[in-house]
Write a protein that holds these residues in place. Structure first.
Motif, PDB file in Angstrom:
ATOM      1  N   LEU A   1       0.840  -1.197   0.000  1.00  0.00           N
ATOM      2  CA  LEU A   1       0.000   0.000   0.000  1.00  0.00           C
ATOM      3  C   LEU A   1       0.871   1.242   0.000  1.00  0.00           C
ATOM      4  O   LEU A   1       2.004   1.212   0.491  1.00  0.00           O
ATOM      5  N   VAL A   2       0.328   2.327  -0.546  1.00  0.00           N
ATOM      6  CA  VAL A   2       0.981   3.622  -0.455  1.00  0.00           C
ATOM      7  C   VAL A   2      -0.071   4.616   0.033  1.00  0.00           C
ATOM      8  O   VAL A   2      -1.204   4.623  -0.447  1.00  0.00           O
ATOM      9  N   ALA A   3       0.293   5.403   1.033  1.00  0.00           N
ATOM     10  CA  ALA A   3      -0.593   6.432   1.564  1.00  0.00           C
ATOM     11  C   ALA A   3      -0.087   7.788   1.108  1.00  0.00           C
ATOM     12  O   ALA A   3       1.123   7.994   0.948  1.00  0.00           O
TER      13      ALA A   3
ATOM     14  N   ALA B   1      -6.820   0.905   6.667  1.00  0.00           N
ATOM     15  CA  ALA B   1      -6.569   0.306   5.360  1.00  0.00           C
ATOM     16  C   ALA B   1      -7.328  -1.005   5.195  1.00  0.00           C
ATOM     17  O   ALA B   1      -7.352  -1.567   4.116  1.00  0.00           O
ATOM     18  N   VAL B   2      -7.964  -1.486   6.274  1.00  0.00           N
ATOM     19  CA  VAL B   2      -8.578  -2.829   6.241  1.00  0.00           C
ATOM     20  C   VAL B   2      -9.979  -2.856   6.830  1.00  0.00           C
ATOM     21  O   VAL B   2     -10.447  -3.905   7.231  1.00  0.00           O
ATOM     22  N   GLY B   3     -10.674  -1.755   6.882  1.00  0.00           N
ATOM     23  CA  GLY B   3     -11.995  -1.722   7.501  1.00  0.00           C
ATOM     24  C   GLY B   3     -11.879  -1.349   8.969  1.00  0.00           C
ATOM     25  O   GLY B   3     -10.821  -0.930   9.429  1.00  0.00           O
ATOM     26  N   PRO B   4     -12.957  -1.521   9.729  1.00  0.00           N
ATOM     27  CA  PRO B   4     -12.921  -1.118  11.147  1.00  0.00           C
ATOM     28  C   PRO B   4     -11.833  -1.842  11.928  1.00  0.00           C
ATOM     29  O   PRO B   4     -11.610  -3.025  11.740  1.00  0.00           O
TER      30      PRO B   4
ATOM     31  N   TRP C   1      -3.732   3.766  -1.184  1.00  0.00           N
ATOM     32  CA  TRP C   1      -3.839   3.129  -2.501  1.00  0.00           C
ATOM     33  C   TRP C   1      -3.194   1.750  -2.473  1.00  0.00           C
ATOM     34  O   TRP C   1      -2.193   1.543  -1.793  1.00  0.00           O
ATOM     35  N   GLU C   2      -3.721   0.833  -3.277  1.00  0.00           N
ATOM     36  CA  GLU C   2      -3.107  -0.479  -3.472  1.00  0.00           C
ATOM     37  C   GLU C   2      -2.036  -0.322  -4.558  1.00  0.00           C
ATOM     38  O   GLU C   2      -2.340   0.141  -5.669  1.00  0.00           O
ATOM     39  N   VAL C   3      -0.806  -0.680  -4.244  1.00  0.00           N
ATOM     40  CA  VAL C   3       0.306  -0.482  -5.179  1.00  0.00           C
ATOM     41  C   VAL C   3       0.151  -1.342  -6.435  1.00  0.00           C
ATOM     42  O   VAL C   3       0.395  -0.874  -7.545  1.00  0.00           O
ATOM     43  N   SER C   4      -0.288  -2.579  -6.304  1.00  0.00           N
ATOM     44  CA  SER C   4      -0.348  -3.482  -7.458  1.00  0.00           C
ATOM     45  C   SER C   4      -1.339  -3.027  -8.524  1.00  0.00           C
ATOM     46  O   SER C   4      -1.128  -3.265  -9.713  1.00  0.00           O
TER      47      SER C   4
ATOM     48  N   LEU D   1      -7.930   2.871  -5.192  1.00  0.00           N
ATOM     49  CA  LEU D   1      -8.138   3.595  -3.950  1.00  0.00           C
ATOM     50  C   LEU D   1      -8.746   2.648  -2.916  1.00  0.00           C
ATOM     51  O   LEU D   1      -9.782   2.033  -3.163  1.00  0.00           O
ATOM     52  N   ILE D   2      -8.097   2.525  -1.757  1.00  0.00           N
ATOM     53  CA  ILE D   2      -8.543   1.637  -0.686  1.00  0.00           C
ATOM     54  C   ILE D   2      -9.337   2.397   0.366  1.00  0.00           C
ATOM     55  O   ILE D   2     -10.343   1.920   0.878  1.00  0.00           O
ATOM     56  N   ALA D   3      -8.873   3.597   0.727  1.00  0.00           N
ATOM     57  CA  ALA D   3      -9.517   4.373   1.785  1.00  0.00           C
ATOM     58  C   ALA D   3      -9.207   5.851   1.597  1.00  0.00           C
ATOM     59  O   ALA D   3      -8.184   6.211   1.005  1.00  0.00           O
ATOM     60  N   GLU D   4     -10.090   6.698   2.156  1.00  0.00           N
ATOM     61  CA  GLU D   4      -9.913   8.144   2.018  1.00  0.00           C
ATOM     62  C   GLU D   4     -10.506   8.866   3.225  1.00  0.00           C
ATOM     63  O   GLU D   4     -11.515   8.436   3.782  1.00  0.00           O
TER      64      GLU D   4
END
Length: 103
Positions: free
Chosen positions: A42-44, A99-102, A55-58, A62-65
């Motif tokens: 991941l990159v933030a 990055a993974v939910g709650p 963000w997911e690098v691969s 967008l994973i979270a904001e």
């Protein structure tokens, strides 16, 4: 290696080859900081556009904001297990972004 620019882009590349692995149109203003997760999956990024994103690098997905800053977000730090990032802003606040939910 990860970098951010005046153009709002985040770029990730392996240091050994120097070839761009992932280029993301991440923000609408200057990227003030970027950080790879401990496992580099991941990159933030944080920006003067008052947002923080993961963000997911691969895939560049967008994973979270978070977009609830009253000023530009300026620094970030991943938790050692990579499950979330802590973000600091010019207004003196620190917020968490999962990055993974709650958590």
């Amino acid at each position: 290696v990860a970098s951010g620019g005046w153009d709002g882009k985040v770029i990730v590349w392996p240091a050994a080859s120097g070839e761009v692995h992932c280029e993301i149109d991440a923000h609408k203003d200057i990227v003030a900081g970027v950080l790879l997760s401990p496992d580099a999956s991941l990159v933030a990024s944080v920006s003067d556009d008052k947002t923080a994103r993961i963000w997911e690098v691969s895939s560049g997905k967008l994973i979270a904001e978070r977009a609830d800053f009253s000023t530009g977000a300026k620094w970030l730090s991943f938790r050692p297990d990579g499950r979330c990032v802590y973000i600091g802003a010019w207004d003196g606040t620190v917020r968490r972004l999962s990055a993974v939910g709650p958590l």
